[in-house]
Motif scaffolding. Structure first.
Motif, PDB file in Angstrom:
ATOM      1  N   LEU A  52       4.686  -3.307   7.689  1.00 58.06           N
ATOM      2  CA  LEU A  52       6.074  -2.886   7.966  1.00 58.06           C
ATOM      3  C   LEU A  52       6.569  -1.903   6.903  1.00 58.06           C
ATOM      4  O   LEU A  52       7.231  -0.916   7.216  1.00 58.06           O
ATOM      5  N   MET A  53       6.229  -2.185   5.642  1.00 60.21           N
ATOM      6  CA  MET A  53       6.753  -1.326   4.565  1.00 60.21           C
ATOM      7  C   MET A  53       6.079   0.047   4.537  1.00 60.21           C
ATOM      8  O   MET A  53       6.477   0.908   3.765  1.00 60.21           O
ATOM      9  N   SER A  54       5.047   0.229   5.375  1.00 61.49           N
ATOM     10  CA  SER A  54       4.469   1.576   5.438  1.00 61.49           C
ATOM     11  C   SER A  54       5.166   2.403   6.530  1.00 61.49           C
ATOM     12  O   SER A  54       4.840   3.559   6.743  1.00 61.49           O
ATOM     13  N   HIS A  55       6.154   1.810   7.235  1.00 62.93           N
ATOM     14  CA  HIS A  55       6.914   2.549   8.253  1.00 62.93           C
ATOM     15  C   HIS A  55       7.955   3.430   7.553  1.00 62.93           C
ATOM     16  O   HIS A  55       8.643   2.975   6.635  1.00 62.93           O
ATOM     17  N   GLU A  78       4.468 -22.650  14.452  1.00 64.11           N
ATOM     18  CA  GLU A  78       5.222 -21.679  13.654  1.00 64.11           C
ATOM     19  C   GLU A  78       4.948 -20.280  14.190  1.00 64.11           C
ATOM     20  O   GLU A  78       3.869 -20.018  14.728  1.00 64.11           O
ATOM     21  N   ARG A  79       5.925 -19.408  14.025  1.00 65.95           N
ATOM     22  CA  ARG A  79       5.737 -18.000  14.365  1.00 65.95           C
ATOM     23  C   ARG A  79       6.412 -17.161  13.280  1.00 65.95           C
ATOM     24  O   ARG A  79       7.303 -17.635  12.571  1.00 65.95           O
ATOM     25  N   PRO A  80       5.988 -15.901  13.145  1.00 68.30           N
ATOM     26  CA  PRO A  80       6.610 -15.058  12.118  1.00 68.30           C
ATOM     27  C   PRO A  80       7.996 -14.539  12.516  1.00 68.30           C
ATOM     28  O   PRO A  80       8.194 -14.168  13.680  1.00 68.30           O
ATOM     29  N   LEU A  81       8.906 -14.549  11.568  1.00 59.00           N
ATOM     30  CA  LEU A  81      10.198 -13.871  11.723  1.00 59.00           C
ATOM     31  C   LEU A  81      10.151 -12.660  10.797  1.00 59.00           C
ATOM     32  O   LEU A  81       9.906 -12.818   9.588  1.00 59.00           O
ATOM     33  N   ALA A  82      10.370 -11.466  11.362  1.00 63.34           N
ATOM     34  CA  ALA A  82      10.351 -10.256  10.531  1.00 63.34           C
ATOM     35  C   ALA A  82      11.775  -9.890  10.147  1.00 63.34           C
ATOM     36  O   ALA A  82      12.619  -9.693  11.017  1.00 63.34           O
ATOM     37  N   THR A  83      12.048  -9.830   8.841  1.00 61.06           N
ATOM     38  CA  THR A  83      13.368  -9.387   8.380  1.00 61.06           C
ATOM     39  C   THR A  83      13.152  -8.039   7.699  1.00 61.06           C
ATOM     40  O   THR A  83      12.292  -7.914   6.834  1.00 61.06           O
ATOM     41  N   VAL A  84      13.904  -7.035   8.145  1.00 58.35           N
ATOM     42  CA  VAL A  84      13.652  -5.695   7.608  1.00 58.35           C
ATOM     43  C   VAL A  84      14.927  -5.069   7.034  1.00 58.35           C
ATOM     44  O   VAL A  84      16.024  -5.287   7.536  1.00 58.35           O
ATOM     45  N   PRO A 139       0.814  -1.219   0.000  1.00 59.40           N
ATOM     46  CA  PRO A 139       0.000   0.000   0.000  1.00 59.40           C
ATOM     47  C   PRO A 139       0.846   1.268   0.000  1.00 59.40           C
ATOM     48  O   PRO A 139       0.506   2.245  -0.660  1.00 59.40           O
ATOM     49  N   ALA A 140       1.988   1.230   0.733  1.00 53.04           N
ATOM     50  CA  ALA A 140       2.813   2.442   0.806  1.00 53.04           C
ATOM     51  C   ALA A 140       3.345   2.811  -0.579  1.00 53.04           C
ATOM     52  O   ALA A 140       3.466   3.992  -0.915  1.00 53.04           O
ATOM     53  N   LEU A 141       3.641   1.808  -1.382  1.00 46.37           N
ATOM     54  CA  LEU A 141       4.134   2.077  -2.745  1.00 46.37           C
ATOM     55  C   LEU A 141       3.019   2.702  -3.581  1.00 46.37           C
ATOM     56  O   LEU A 141       3.241   3.670  -4.323  1.00 46.37           O
ATOM     57  N   MET A 142       1.817   2.156  -3.436  1.00 49.01           N
ATOM     58  CA  MET A 142       0.691   2.703  -4.206  1.00 49.01           C
ATOM     59  C   MET A 142       0.457   4.171  -3.830  1.00 49.01           C
ATOM     60  O   MET A 142       0.290   5.034  -4.696  1.00 49.01           O
ATOM     61  N   GLN A 143       0.502   4.458  -2.520  1.00 50.79           N
ATOM     62  CA  GLN A 143       0.289   5.837  -2.073  1.00 50.79           C
ATOM     63  C   GLN A 143       1.373   6.770  -2.601  1.00 50.79           C
ATOM     64  O   GLN A 143       1.089   7.852  -3.097  1.00 50.79           O
ATOM     65  N   GLU A 175      -0.527   1.342  14.080  1.00 50.77           N
ATOM     66  CA  GLU A 175      -0.788   1.886  12.741  1.00 50.77           C
ATOM     67  C   GLU A 175      -1.222   0.785  11.769  1.00 50.77           C
ATOM     68  O   GLU A 175      -1.994   1.026  10.856  1.00 50.77           O
ATOM     69  N   GLY A 176      -0.650  -0.403  11.961  1.00 48.12           N
ATOM     70  CA  GLY A 176      -0.940  -1.477  11.005  1.00 48.12           C
ATOM     71  C   GLY A 176      -2.169  -2.283  11.385  1.00 48.12           C
ATOM     72  O   GLY A 176      -2.615  -3.131  10.614  1.00 48.12           O
ATOM     73  N   HIS A 177      -2.729  -2.019  12.585  1.00 45.37           N
ATOM     74  CA  HIS A 177      -3.924  -2.737  13.054  1.00 45.37           C
ATOM     75  C   HIS A 177      -3.747  -4.247  13.014  1.00 45.37           C
ATOM     76  O   HIS A 177      -4.657  -4.989  12.650  1.00 45.37           O
TER      77      HIS A 177
END
Ligand code: AMP
Length: 552
Positions: free
Chosen positions: A460-463, A481-487, A310-314, A507-509
């Motif tokens: 995350l990409m909207s940060h 399983e759990r999420p691993l966030a790589t940024v 979404p951040a790219l679209m905006q 912000e991301g709800h």
């Protein structure tokens, strides 16, 4: 009762002839890295395609449905090959120049390519492979590059321009059966060997008509399209064929796919439309932010291949480049859905933005259904998530398995009644808009519930400090399983994972139980051969312990 209609086969030669005659002054503009790009009219392309077909038949002996491969960037000679090879009855095999060398050799051998047309700049890739390419007898070289790399190779080497010079500029294109093979493309093969998808003249013809429709890309002869999506990635999403039907001028980047030359192409050649995967546009956005350019001509950008953040679209909207999101696969030619909001939705509202972020609506020729984990059909209620299955005249019904074998229909790819199982998981709204939540293999199964990796990535990409983010499932003793966030941080940015977690929630709800507790900063997200996030590399790096993971 039979119809009283004529039965004219839907052939690629008809698209070529139409473009050549009716839109003869439309152009293929190829970027050369010099101040003036190279221009060739559709009339010239048509004449040169005929010359190429003569050369392939008369000098190289290409007969029947033999495969002729291309190892080329997007440029006018590649467009000539696109039309010449299928129109003469042979089969165009576009080679993905970003495949690992052993996979590239595998697909050339599997397809039994006897001829390869290659750009000179790709000879460093091709030359060392040639000893492993058993069926290849001829290499035709086009454009700049060091020919001496082919010295000593056990193939006949030809110069593209010399080969076609002096050949007749017309060819009596055969009246083929429209169901015969026109082109083939192998899937990028994330697991096992790549799989060959073979398009027919009919499927390409019908798909070309679809992409031109007002509710698809809606291009006309007043447009210039910047075709960044490679011609080896699902026929450049059908653009070279679609444009010859409507006379749209094509701007081809050749090997200049980096953000700076793309920005320069846009500023100087003034395309009105462009098509590529999100990764390309993220790069261009960073370039335009650092060094603003006049991109005012570019009012429509088709994004597909991965979910559009979404951040790219905006950000693109702010630059006046309106994004149109689309979904497809190698197996779907590729157009499967395209996100043009319904007419009753008010422009510039949240509702409109939400429609634009979906993968889009199915066109009339793509039938869709959702299948739940137990094989049950799920309703189009915008809530029930299941695996998407599709069928239609430009959707694959099997994979190529060699000249003498039956086509392959693996159970995990095709239902018993012949629908393509896409491996994509999502919902469909009552008005036919698809929202993908994940690839079946990327979804995170935590304590019996599903977490969408795409939803976390988009948030995350909207940060403001994050350039890219990829989320993968990693094993967890308690939850499965759990999420691993790589940024990937933007240049000069720093961060604190606890703050990012709060950002996701506020912000991301994102629901609390879905928030990642494992975090790592990486330099860039690994990409596949067609520029998508390569999550299996991240999963492997995590398993090997080569990522520096913080748990919070
Ligand atoms: P390929 O055959 O390499 O083009 O890959 C096809 C796959 O890319 C699909 O099955 C999807 O998982 C993914 N894909 C393509 N377009 C989109 C999109 N707009 N949003 C999310 N995933 C997409």
């Amino acid at each position: 009762m039979l119809s009283t209609m004529q039965d004219v086969p839907l052939l690629i030669s008809r698209i070529l002839t139409h473009g050549q005659v009716v839109h003869g002054t439309s152009q293929v503009i190829t970027w050369t890295g010099e101040s003036e790009p190279h221009r060739r009219s559709y009339a010239e392309i048509g004449a040169r395609a005929a010359q190429l077909a003569h050369a392939l038949r008369e000098d190289l002996g290409v007969e029947g449905d033999e495969r002729v491969a291309t190892l080329m960037w997007n440029n006018s000679e590649h467009v000539e090959a696109y039309f010449a090879i299928p129109s003469m009855g042979a089969v165009l095999h576009t080679l993905n120049l970003r495949l690992p060398p052993e996979q590239l050799a595998w697909v050339v051998n599997h397809a039994a390519d006897r001829v390869i047309i290659a750009n000179g700049s790709l000879l460093p890739l091709l030359a060392p492979l040639l000893p492993h390419l058993k069926p290849v007898e001829h290499v035709v070289v086009s454009g700049p590059g060091d020919r001496s790399l082919l010295a000593g190779a056990d193939v006949q080497v030809h110069e593209y321009e010399d080969l076609i010079a002096g050949k007749p500029t017309a060819y009596d294109w055969p009246e083929l059966d429209e169901r015969t093979a026109a082109a083939m493309c192998y899937t990028s093969g994330t697991t096992g060997d790549p799989k060959g998808v073979v398009y027919s003249h009919r499927s390409i013809y019908l798909h070309s008509m679809q992409i031109n429709m007002a509710q698809s890309m809606a291009l006309t002869d007043a447009d210039i399209t910047l075709v960044v999506v490679p011609q080896f990635h699902v026929n450049a999403w059908g653009l070279p064929h679609g444009t010859f039907m409507t006379g749209v001028t094509m701007l081809m980047p050749d090997r200049f796919l980096q953000p700076a030359p793309l920005a320069e192409m846009i500023e100087t050649q003034r395309p009105t439309h462009a098509a590529a995967v999100p990764t390309i546009w993220q790069g261009l956005l960073a370039e335009l932010t650092a060094r603003p350019r006049d991109v005012s001509s570019l009012t429509q950008v088709t994004i597909g291949g991965s979910a559009c953040p979404p951040a790219l679209m905006q950000a693109f909207d702010k630059l006046g480049m309106r994004v149109c999101h689309a979904w497809g696969m190698t197996e779907t030619s590729p157009l499967g859905t395209i996100a043009r909001p319904p007419a009753h939705v008010e422009a510039d509202t949240d509702e409109e933005f939400a429609y634009r972020l979906t993968q889009g609506r199915f066109p009339a020729s793509v039938e869709a259904r959702l299948t739940g984990p137990g094989g049950e059909r799920l309703p189009w209620d915008g809530e029930s998530a299941g695996e998407l299955e599709v069928r239609g005249p430009w959707i694959a019904g099997a994979y190529y398995s060699g000249p003498d074998s039956e086509p392959l229909r693996p159970d995990d790819k095709f239902s018993e009644d012949g629908w393509l199982k896409t491996g994509d998981v999502g919902t469909i709204s009552p008005d036919g808009f698809l929202t993908l939540t994940d690839r079946a293999k990327d979804v995170i199964k935590s304590g019996g519930e599903w977490i969408s990796s795409v939803e976390l990535e988009n948030a995350l990409m909207s940060h403001p400090d994050i350039a890219e983010a990829a989320v993968v499932a990693v094993p967890d003793e308690k939850w499965g399983e759990r999420p691993l966030a790589t940024v990937v941080l933007k240049e000069g940015a720093s961060t604190d994972f606890a703050a990012l977690r709060s950002f996701l929630a506020d912000e991301g709800h994102i629901a609390k139980w879905q928030l990642p507790e494992r975090w790592t900063i990486i330099e860039s997200v690994p990409k596949t051969s067609v520029g998508k996030f390569d999550k299996k590399v991240l999963r492997r790096q995590y398993a090997e312990g080569s990522l520096d993971v913080t748990q919070i």
